[in-house]
Design an enzyme around this catalytic site. Structure first.
Site, PDB file in Angstrom:
ATOM      1  N   GLY A  66     -47.529 -49.063 -57.355  1.00 54.25           N
ATOM      2  CA  GLY A  66     -48.849 -49.681 -57.271  1.00 54.25           C
ATOM      3  C   GLY A  66     -49.484 -49.970 -58.622  1.00 54.25           C
ATOM      4  O   GLY A  66     -50.678 -50.251 -58.715  1.00 54.25           O
ATOM      5  N   SER A 103     -43.599 -51.354 -57.529  1.00 52.85           N
ATOM      6  CA  SER A 103     -44.004 -52.672 -58.028  1.00 52.85           C
ATOM      7  C   SER A 103     -42.890 -53.723 -57.932  1.00 52.85           C
ATOM      8  O   SER A 103     -42.716 -54.540 -58.837  1.00 52.85           O
ATOM      9  CB  SER A 103     -44.541 -52.570 -59.463  1.00 52.85           C
ATOM     10  N   GLY A 125     -43.900 -51.794 -51.492  1.00 51.61           N
ATOM     11  CA  GLY A 125     -45.242 -51.471 -51.009  1.00 51.61           C
ATOM     12  C   GLY A 125     -46.106 -52.720 -50.918  1.00 51.61           C
ATOM     13  O   GLY A 125     -45.947 -53.548 -50.012  1.00 51.61           O
ATOM     14  N   GLY A 126     -46.996 -52.875 -51.879  1.00 50.89           N
ATOM     15  CA  GLY A 126     -48.001 -53.944 -51.862  1.00 50.89           C
ATOM     16  C   GLY A 126     -47.447 -55.323 -51.535  1.00 50.89           C
ATOM     17  O   GLY A 126     -48.026 -56.063 -50.729  1.00 50.89           O
ATOM     18  N   ASN A 157     -43.005 -50.953 -46.890  1.00 49.99           N
ATOM     19  CA  ASN A 157     -43.877 -49.817 -46.565  1.00 49.99           C
ATOM     20  C   ASN A 157     -45.320 -50.307 -46.616  1.00 49.99           C
ATOM     21  O   ASN A 157     -45.852 -50.556 -47.692  1.00 49.99           O
ATOM     22  CB  ASN A 157     -43.627 -48.691 -47.583  1.00 49.99           C
ATOM     23  N   TRP A 158     -45.917 -50.448 -45.443  1.00 50.95           N
ATOM     24  CA  TRP A 158     -47.270 -51.011 -45.397  1.00 50.95           C
ATOM     25  C   TRP A 158     -48.350 -49.975 -45.704  1.00 50.95           C
ATOM     26  O   TRP A 158     -49.535 -50.305 -45.744  1.00 50.95           O
ATOM     27  CB  TRP A 158     -47.498 -51.690 -44.027  1.00 50.95           C
ATOM     28  N   LYS A 159     -47.935 -48.715 -45.868  1.00 48.70           N
ATOM     29  CA  LYS A 159     -48.887 -47.638 -46.216  1.00 48.70           C
ATOM     30  C   LYS A 159     -50.090 -47.685 -45.276  1.00 48.70           C
ATOM     31  O   LYS A 159     -49.929 -47.988 -44.093  1.00 48.70           O
ATOM     32  CB  LYS A 159     -49.278 -47.739 -47.696  1.00 48.70           C
ATOM     33  N   GLU A 185     -38.238 -43.684 -56.435  1.00 51.49           N
ATOM     34  CA  GLU A 185     -39.555 -44.280 -56.649  1.00 51.49           C
ATOM     35  C   GLU A 185     -40.254 -43.572 -57.805  1.00 51.49           C
ATOM     36  O   GLU A 185     -40.899 -42.529 -57.603  1.00 51.49           O
ATOM     37  CB  GLU A 185     -40.406 -44.155 -55.376  1.00 51.49           C
ATOM     38  N   GLU A 202     -46.651 -40.151 -52.233  1.00 51.18           N
ATOM     39  CA  GLU A 202     -48.056 -40.041 -51.810  1.00 51.18           C
ATOM     40  C   GLU A 202     -48.236 -38.894 -50.820  1.00 51.18           C
ATOM     41  O   GLU A 202     -49.289 -38.256 -50.788  1.00 51.18           O
ATOM     42  CB  GLU A 202     -48.523 -41.393 -51.237  1.00 51.18           C
ATOM     43  N   HIS A 213     -42.403 -39.299 -49.220  1.00 52.39           N
ATOM     44  CA  HIS A 213     -42.969 -40.281 -50.152  1.00 52.39           C
ATOM     45  C   HIS A 213     -43.862 -39.546 -51.161  1.00 52.39           C
ATOM     46  O   HIS A 213     -44.510 -38.572 -50.810  1.00 52.39           O
ATOM     47  CB  HIS A 213     -43.775 -41.333 -49.377  1.00 52.39           C
TER      48      HIS A 213
HETATM   49  P1  13P Z   1     -45.701 -50.709 -54.609  1.00 51.09           P
HETATM   50  O1  13P Z   1     -44.603 -51.695 -54.303  1.00 51.09           O
HETATM   51  O2  13P Z   1     -47.040 -51.149 -54.117  1.00 51.09           O
HETATM   52  O3  13P Z   1     -45.682 -50.316 -56.054  1.00 51.09           O
HETATM   53  O4  13P Z   1     -45.362 -49.374 -53.770  1.00 51.09           O
HETATM   54  C1  13P Z   1     -44.113 -48.813 -53.878  1.00 51.09           C
HETATM   55  C2  13P Z   1     -43.982 -47.759 -52.828  1.00 51.09           C
HETATM   56  O5  13P Z   1     -44.545 -46.692 -52.935  1.00 51.09           O
HETATM   57  C3  13P Z   1     -43.179 -48.069 -51.642  1.00 51.09           C
HETATM   58  O6  13P Z   1     -42.984 -46.933 -50.852  1.00 51.09           O
END
Ligand code: 13P
Length: 265
Positions: A183, A223, A244-245, A15-17, A177, A107, A105
């Site tokens: 993050g 993470s 994510g990251g 997920n590149w957000k 999640e 977020e 998600h």
């Molecule tokens: P991180 O891997 O950056 O913690 O993000 C997780 C996430 O929200 C994937 O959708």
């Protein structure tokens, strides 16, 4: 890890957000394509979820180079068309060759006030257009400290899936999640991830029956890094990762995919 697990093919999703413009996304997916071998992706499915503005570019590279990675989106609206300024409709994503859509998600729920009702409507819209929703659930740090994790997961999964036919439930993907792990660098232990994913599978069994619960894939997200991939993927009820990251860098995502394949067997 167990015989039962063999029925579920793991899914690792990046997920590149709100990172990478379309030129950066093109470079990243080209790089990932060069790094992944057929053996790396033999045991699992992989998807990448770039921002909307990058989807067309990434789709072109995936197709042109026959990269064995599915295209994913991060969100969409629940209606097929209409006066919804700024939103993107599921059929638009389907036309672009999108296979997976992240729905609900944390977020979106936290910063854009997405409700349980919207999550339920959106995942149904995604299914209607032949794509696979990745439906996210997870507790906050406060809920975890109060011992309310399972109640929260039950409530979110029930609101999303109640009334969905068995075959559609079996075919979708859920993502556990925990919000406190997103993050933050704080990853759930393998044990925590297993206990939450097993609980979610139990909720699916209640809602749609034991067969759907056995078939549904449940990812862990929060993470994830190459170093914790094997521990997480070694858990019986963890069928993949939502990254994510660490997915923004092709080398790191490729390392996670290579760890996940053997660990997820
Ligand atoms: P991180 O891997 O950056 O913690 O993000 C997780 C996430 O929200 C994937 O959708």
């Amino acid at each position: 890890m167990t015989a039962a697990r063999h029925r579920r093919r793991p899914l690792v999703s990046g997920n590149w957000k709100m990172h990478h413009d379309h030129l950066q996304s093109i470079r990243t997916i080209q790089d990932l394509g060069l790094r992944l071998t057929a053996a790396d992706v033999g045991p699992l499915d992989v998807s990448v979820h770039p921002p909307f503005t990058d989807l067309r570019s990434v789709q072109t590279v995936l197709e042109d180079r026959a990269i064995p990675v599915a295209l994913g989106a991060q969100h969409c609206y629940s209606e097929d068309e209409g006066p919804f300024t700024g939103e993107v409709a599921p059929p638009m994503l389907a036309r672009l060759g999108v296979s997976y859509v992240i729905v609900g998600h944390s977020e979106r729920r936290q910063f854009f006030a997405m409700t349980d009702e919207q999550v339920a409507a959106t995942l149904r819209a995604v299914l209607r257009h032949g794509m696979t929703p990745i439906v996210c659930v997870g507790e906050t740090e406060e809920e975890r400290e109060m011992g309310e994790t399972e109640a929260r997961l039950t409530a979110q999964a029930t609101a999303a899936l109640k009334g969905l036919p068995e075959e559609q439930t079996a075919a979708l993907v859920l993502a556990y999640e925990p919000i406190w792990a997103i993050g933050t660098g704080a990853t759930a232990t393998g044990e925590d991830a297993e206990s939450a994913c097993a609980h979610i599978r139990g909720v699916v069994a209640e809602l749609a029956g034991a067969d759907a619960a056995q078939a549904v894939r449940i990812q862990y997200g929060g993470s994830v890094r190459p170093e914790n991939t094997a521990e997480l993927m070694g858990q019986r009820d963890v069928d993949g990762l939502l990254v994510g990251g660490a997915s923004l860098d092709a080398a790191v995502l490729a390392a996670i995919i290579r760890e996940a394949g053997p660990a997820g067997r």
